[in-house]
Design a protein around this motif. Structure first.
Motif, mmCIF file in Angstrom:
data_model
loop_
_atom_site.group_PDB
_atom_site.id
_atom_site.type_symbol
_atom_site.label_atom_id
_atom_site.label_comp_id
_atom_site.label_asym_id
_atom_site.label_seq_id
_atom_site.Cartn_x
_atom_site.Cartn_y
_atom_site.Cartn_z
ATOM 1 N N GLY A 55 0.775 -1.230 0.000
ATOM 2 C CA GLY A 55 0.000 0.000 0.000
ATOM 3 C C GLY A 55 0.806 1.279 0.000
ATOM 4 O O GLY A 55 0.246 2.370 -0.082
ATOM 5 N N GLY A 56 2.117 1.171 0.102
ATOM 6 C CA GLY A 56 2.920 2.381 0.068
ATOM 7 C C GLY A 56 2.944 3.009 -1.304
ATOM 8 O O GLY A 56 2.452 2.441 -2.284
ATOM 9 N N GLY A 57 3.501 4.206 -1.376
ATOM 10 C CA GLY A 57 3.590 4.892 -2.660
ATOM 11 C C GLY A 57 3.946 6.341 -2.491
ATOM 12 O O GLY A 57 4.360 6.775 -1.412
ATOM 13 N N LEU A 58 3.794 7.081 -3.573
ATOM 14 C CA LEU A 58 4.080 8.514 -3.601
ATOM 15 C C LEU A 58 2.764 9.271 -3.645
ATOM 16 O O LEU A 58 1.892 8.980 -4.470
ATOM 17 C CB LEU A 58 4.933 8.853 -4.827
ATOM 18 N N VAL A 59 2.632 10.252 -2.759
ATOM 19 C CA VAL A 59 1.405 11.033 -2.693
ATOM 20 C C VAL A 59 1.761 12.479 -2.386
ATOM 21 O O VAL A 59 2.806 12.752 -1.773
ATOM 22 C CB VAL A 59 0.455 10.435 -1.621
ATOM 23 N N GLN A 60 0.910 13.396 -2.799
ATOM 24 C CA GLN A 60 1.130 14.802 -2.487
ATOM 25 C C GLN A 60 0.688 15.098 -1.055
ATOM 26 O O GLN A 60 -0.178 14.405 -0.491
ATOM 27 C CB GLN A 60 0.354 15.684 -3.456
ATOM 28 N N ALA A 61 1.256 16.135 -0.505
ATOM 29 C CA ALA A 61 0.864 16.562 0.836
ATOM 30 C C ALA A 61 -0.650 16.801 0.883
ATOM 31 O O ALA A 61 -1.230 17.361 -0.048
ATOM 32 C CB ALA A 61 1.605 17.829 1.227
ATOM 33 N N GLY A 62 -1.261 16.337 1.970
ATOM 34 C CA GLY A 62 -2.706 16.421 2.105
ATOM 35 C C GLY A 62 -3.447 15.193 1.618
ATOM 36 O O GLY A 62 -4.643 15.051 1.871
ATOM 37 N N GLY A 63 -2.737 14.318 0.928
ATOM 38 C CA GLY A 63 -3.347 13.118 0.385
ATOM 39 C C GLY A 63 -3.451 12.001 1.401
ATOM 40 O O GLY A 63 -3.116 12.165 2.577
ATOM 41 N N SER A 64 -3.907 10.849 0.914
ATOM 42 C CA SER A 64 -4.147 9.696 1.774
ATOM 43 C C SER A 64 -3.557 8.431 1.168
ATOM 44 O O SER A 64 -3.439 8.304 -0.062
ATOM 45 C CB SER A 64 -5.659 9.482 1.979
ATOM 46 N N LEU A 65 -3.196 7.512 2.039
ATOM 47 C CA LEU A 65 -2.783 6.168 1.663
ATOM 48 C C LEU A 65 -3.306 5.202 2.712
ATOM 49 O O LEU A 65 -3.479 5.585 3.880
ATOM 50 C CB LEU A 65 -1.253 6.042 1.588
ATOM 51 N N ARG A 66 -3.519 3.964 2.303
ATOM 52 C CA ARG A 66 -3.866 2.920 3.264
ATOM 53 C C ARG A 66 -2.857 1.786 3.150
ATOM 54 O O ARG A 66 -2.730 1.173 2.083
ATOM 55 C CB ARG A 66 -5.278 2.373 3.054
ATOM 56 N N LEU A 67 -2.161 1.535 4.230
ATOM 57 C CA LEU A 67 -1.213 0.434 4.280
ATOM 58 C C LEU A 67 -1.907 -0.817 4.810
ATOM 59 O O LEU A 67 -2.801 -0.733 5.655
ATOM 60 C CB LEU A 67 -0.027 0.774 5.188
ATOM 61 N N SER A 68 -1.469 -1.956 4.301
ATOM 62 C CA SER A 68 -1.985 -3.241 4.771
ATOM 63 C C SER A 68 -0.829 -4.085 5.273
ATOM 64 O O SER A 68 0.280 -4.025 4.738
ATOM 65 C CB SER A 68 -2.694 -3.983 3.635
ATOM 66 N N CYS A 69 -1.110 -4.882 6.276
ATOM 67 C CA CYS A 69 -0.135 -5.827 6.831
ATOM 68 C C CYS A 69 -0.861 -7.162 6.943
ATOM 69 O O CYS A 69 -1.746 -7.326 7.793
ATOM 70 C CB CYS A 69 0.359 -5.346 8.175
ATOM 71 N N GLN A 71 -4.706 3.503 7.962
ATOM 72 C CA GLN A 71 -5.258 4.546 7.092
ATOM 73 C C GLN A 71 -4.561 5.849 7.443
ATOM 74 O O GLN A 71 -4.603 6.292 8.601
ATOM 75 C CB GLN A 71 -6.765 4.677 7.294
ATOM 76 N N MET A 72 -3.934 6.455 6.456
ATOM 77 C CA MET A 72 -3.163 7.670 6.684
ATOM 78 C C MET A 72 -3.781 8.804 5.880
ATOM 79 O O MET A 72 -3.799 8.752 4.643
ATOM 80 C CB MET A 72 -1.699 7.460 6.274
ATOM 81 N N ASN A 73 -4.296 9.798 6.567
ATOM 82 C CA ASN A 73 -4.921 10.962 5.932
ATOM 83 C C ASN A 73 -4.114 12.211 6.240
ATOM 84 O O ASN A 73 -3.288 12.226 7.152
ATOM 85 C CB ASN A 73 -6.354 11.132 6.440
ATOM 86 N N SER A 74 -4.361 13.247 5.491
ATOM 87 C CA SER A 74 -3.689 14.545 5.685
ATOM 88 C C SER A 74 -2.182 14.354 5.784
ATOM 89 O O SER A 74 -1.528 14.881 6.695
ATOM 90 C CB SER A 74 -4.224 15.236 6.946
ATOM 91 N N LEU A 75 -1.636 13.605 4.867
ATOM 92 C CA LEU A 75 -0.212 13.285 4.912
ATOM 93 C C LEU A 75 0.651 14.533 4.742
ATOM 94 O O LEU A 75 0.296 15.468 4.011
ATOM 95 C CB LEU A 75 0.133 12.250 3.844
ATOM 96 N N LYS A 76 1.784 14.515 5.427
ATOM 97 C CA LYS A 76 2.728 15.616 5.405
ATOM 98 C C LYS A 76 4.074 15.106 4.888
ATOM 99 O O LYS A 76 4.381 13.910 5.012
ATOM 100 C CB LYS A 76 2.926 16.166 6.822
ATOM 101 N N PRO A 77 4.912 15.986 4.351
ATOM 102 C CA PRO A 77 6.236 15.540 3.900
ATOM 103 C C PRO A 77 7.023 14.840 4.999
ATOM 104 O O PRO A 77 7.787 13.903 4.715
ATOM 105 C CB PRO A 77 6.905 16.840 3.466
ATOM 106 N N GLU A 78 6.850 15.249 6.231
ATOM 107 C CA GLU A 78 7.581 14.620 7.329
ATOM 108 C C GLU A 78 7.086 13.210 7.652
ATOM 109 O O GLU A 78 7.671 12.511 8.485
ATOM 110 C CB GLU A 78 7.538 15.479 8.598
ATOM 111 N N ASP A 79 6.019 12.776 7.003
ATOM 112 C CA ASP A 79 5.570 11.382 7.144
ATOM 113 C C ASP A 79 6.341 10.450 6.208
ATOM 114 O O ASP A 79 6.163 9.224 6.280
ATOM 115 C CB ASP A 79 4.075 11.262 6.838
ATOM 116 N N THR A 80 7.167 10.999 5.355
ATOM 117 C CA THR A 80 7.954 10.189 4.428
ATOM 118 C C THR A 80 8.885 9.253 5.195
ATOM 119 O O THR A 80 9.676 9.698 6.041
ATOM 120 C CB THR A 80 8.782 11.085 3.489
#
Length: 118
Positions: free
Chosen positions: A8-22, A82-91
């Motif tokens: 579920g990882g990837g590249l997203v713009q700031a403010g975007g969302s991703l969902r990781l699965s384990c 579930q990761m919302n409102s992503l920030k560059p520092e979440d990289t």
């Protein structure tokens, strides 16, 4: 011994969302508390979130509280972040970790890269 596979990882713009699965293989997530950690370049691995086996109780690092949500689907042997409102520092590379509640059995996933552009 449980084995973990993240996705579920990837590249997203700031403010975007991703969902990781384990996802667990080898055995079920029964009686395992599952945590998410992350490691940015040149930084130590840090705790992000945790979801317990009993009651699916969640706990978050202050840096992600209100933006990230950990959950689990025991029927699918999968834990989500579930990761919302992503920030560059979440990289970072995000890892899941499973710890058996009543033994020393534990396992790490291989990690999945999350990159947030500004």
């Amino acid at each position: 011994q449980v084995q973990l596979v993240e996705s579920g990882g990837g590249l997203v713009q700031a403010g975007g969302s991703l969902r990781l699965s384990c996802a667990a293989s080898g055995r079920t997530f029964s009686s395992y508390t599952v945590s998410w950690f992350r490691q940015a370049p040149d930084k130590e691995r840090e705790f992000v979130a945790r979801v317990s086996w009993v009651g699916a109780i969640t706990y978050y690092a202050d840096s992600v509280k209100g933006r990230f949500t950990a959950s689990r689907d025991n029927a699918k042997n999968t834990v989500y972040l579930q990761m919302n409102s992503l920030k560059p520092e979440d990289t970072a590379v995000y890892y899941c970790h499973a710890q058996h509640d009543w033994s020393t059995n534990n396992a790490w996933g291989q990690g999945t890269q999350v990159s947030v552009s500004s």
